[in-house]
Motif scaffolding. Structure first.
Motif, PDB file in Angstrom:
ATOM      1  N   LYS A   8       0.831  -1.213   0.000  1.00  0.00           N
ATOM      2  CA  LYS A   8       0.000   0.000   0.000  1.00  0.00           C
ATOM      3  C   LYS A   8       0.866   1.263   0.000  1.00  0.00           C
ATOM      4  O   LYS A   8       0.650   2.172  -0.784  1.00  0.00           O
ATOM      5  CB  LYS A   8      -0.898  -0.005   1.242  1.00  0.00           C
ATOM      6  N   GLU A   9       1.846   1.297   0.898  1.00  0.00           N
ATOM      7  CA  GLU A   9       2.704   2.477   0.975  1.00  0.00           C
ATOM      8  C   GLU A   9       3.967   2.149   1.770  1.00  0.00           C
ATOM      9  O   GLU A   9       3.991   1.217   2.577  1.00  0.00           O
ATOM     10  CB  GLU A   9       1.963   3.657   1.630  1.00  0.00           C
ATOM     11  N   ARG A  29       3.819  -0.817   4.582  1.00  0.00           N
ATOM     12  CA  ARG A  29       2.419  -1.198   4.777  1.00  0.00           C
ATOM     13  C   ARG A  29       1.960  -2.086   3.617  1.00  0.00           C
ATOM     14  O   ARG A  29       1.882  -1.636   2.471  1.00  0.00           O
ATOM     15  CB  ARG A  29       1.515   0.032   4.861  1.00  0.00           C
ATOM     16  N   ALA A  31      -0.716  -4.321   1.513  1.00  0.00           N
ATOM     17  CA  ALA A  31      -2.147  -4.294   1.217  1.00  0.00           C
ATOM     18  C   ALA A  31      -2.761  -5.626   1.648  1.00  0.00           C
ATOM     19  O   ALA A  31      -2.079  -6.645   1.723  1.00  0.00           O
ATOM     20  CB  ALA A  31      -2.360  -4.065  -0.274  1.00  0.00           C
ATOM     21  N   ASP A  46      -6.239   2.481   5.450  1.00  0.00           N
ATOM     22  CA  ASP A  46      -6.660   2.071   4.107  1.00  0.00           C
ATOM     23  C   ASP A  46      -5.655   1.039   3.604  1.00  0.00           C
ATOM     24  O   ASP A  46      -4.529   1.367   3.268  1.00  0.00           O
ATOM     25  CB  ASP A  46      -6.697   3.291   3.185  1.00  0.00           C
ATOM     26  N   TRP A  47      -6.078  -0.216   3.593  1.00  0.00           N
ATOM     27  CA  TRP A  47      -5.171  -1.290   3.187  1.00  0.00           C
ATOM     28  C   TRP A  47      -5.704  -2.031   1.953  1.00  0.00           C
ATOM     29  O   TRP A  47      -5.138  -3.053   1.545  1.00  0.00           O
ATOM     30  CB  TRP A  47      -5.007  -2.304   4.337  1.00  0.00           C
ATOM     31  N   LYS A  49      -6.385  -1.468  -1.527  1.00  0.00           N
ATOM     32  CA  LYS A  49      -5.843  -1.594  -2.883  1.00  0.00           C
ATOM     33  C   LYS A  49      -4.322  -1.452  -2.859  1.00  0.00           C
ATOM     34  O   LYS A  49      -3.788  -0.481  -2.315  1.00  0.00           O
ATOM     35  CB  LYS A  49      -6.449  -0.489  -3.757  1.00  0.00           C
ATOM     36  N   ALA A  50      -3.629  -2.412  -3.446  1.00  0.00           N
ATOM     37  CA  ALA A  50      -2.170  -2.312  -3.531  1.00  0.00           C
ATOM     38  C   ALA A  50      -1.792  -1.191  -4.502  1.00  0.00           C
ATOM     39  O   ALA A  50      -2.273  -1.155  -5.629  1.00  0.00           O
ATOM     40  CB  ALA A  50      -1.580  -3.636  -4.003  1.00  0.00           C
ATOM     41  N   GLU A  51      -0.962  -0.276  -4.021  1.00  0.00           N
ATOM     42  CA  GLU A  51      -0.462   0.783  -4.910  1.00  0.00           C
ATOM     43  C   GLU A  51       0.737   0.290  -5.700  1.00  0.00           C
ATOM     44  O   GLU A  51       1.070   0.836  -6.752  1.00  0.00           O
ATOM     45  CB  GLU A  51      -0.072   2.019  -4.092  1.00  0.00           C
TER      46      GLU A  51
END
Ligand code: SF4
Length: 214
Positions: A8-9, A29, A31, A46-47, A49-51
């Protein structure tokens, strides 16, 4: 095919909570969570959607770049906080070994719903969201105290005692839930409950929110 990690980030900051509060850390973090917002309606992360969907080398590169931007390098012993979502779904031996080879000290923040291989991490925080959970040992047990305001497994001190019964952790923390619609962090009832429980329970303050950092 090479394993990919859903992320995620990644960001550089200070660990905000628990016994390691105040330590410089790179947060990784992941996802995905095996519990989800139905179990934890007050979840503040907010987990979903994988960025990034990255193989091992690209994951390490993202961590390395974040450490350089935040701290000017990969300082030996720098804390790497594997969080989520649920990080135990993704942190595996190759990633753990590679991070340690680069000098990171790996801390995981798990919901404890599934057993964690403790050999993968240097510090394990378990923060259960269900009364029945699998991972009963670790470095710290961090319970979010839902109290009377929001639904959850910790409405009062007796519920906290039942959850902690039979566990073995180095530190026991009670932390407020931060629900804006319910008036923000419920420090008052958490402090009263910690005083009622006595040692080894301690208050965990989300210091990153006080300091205004991620
Ligand atoms: S287990 Fe944690 S990340 Fe998953 S929904 Fe609950 S509070 Fe959010």
């Amino acid at each position: 095919m090479a394993r990919k990690y859903g992320i995620k980030e990644v960001f550089a900051t200070l660990q905000g909570e628990g016994a390691q509060a105040g330590m410089p850390a790179v947060f990784l973090r992941f996802a995905g969570c095996n519990l989800g917002y139905d179990v934890c309606p007050w979840c503040d992360t907010d987990w979903v959607k994988a960025e990034y969907t990255l193989d091992l080398d690209d994951t390490l590169d993202l961590v390395r770049r974040t450490a350089w931007e935040g701290f000017g390098g990969e300082v030996p012993g720098l804390l790497l906080v594997a969080t989520g979502g649920e990080p135990s779904l993704q942190l595996d031996r190759p990633l753990s070994d590679a991070l340690r080879e680069r000098g990171y000290r790996i801390s995981m923040e798990s919901n404890g719903s599934r057993p964690v291989d403790r050999s993968l991490v240097d510090w394990l925080t378990v923060s259960p969201k269900q009364a029945e959970f699998a991972q009963k040992e670790g470095d710290e047990l961090k319970l979010l105290f839902t109290g009377g305001a929001v639904p959850g497994i910790t409405p009062d001190a007796d519920a906290v005692r039942r959850i902690a019964d039979g566990t073995r952790f180095g530190h026991y923390f009670l932390q407020p839930v931060d629900v804006p619609a319910a008036g923000g962090p419920n420090y008052g009832e958490v402090i009263r409950t910690v005083m009622q429980l006595g040692p080894p329970w301690r208050l965990s303050v989300q210091t990153h929110k006080v300091a205004g950092i991620p």
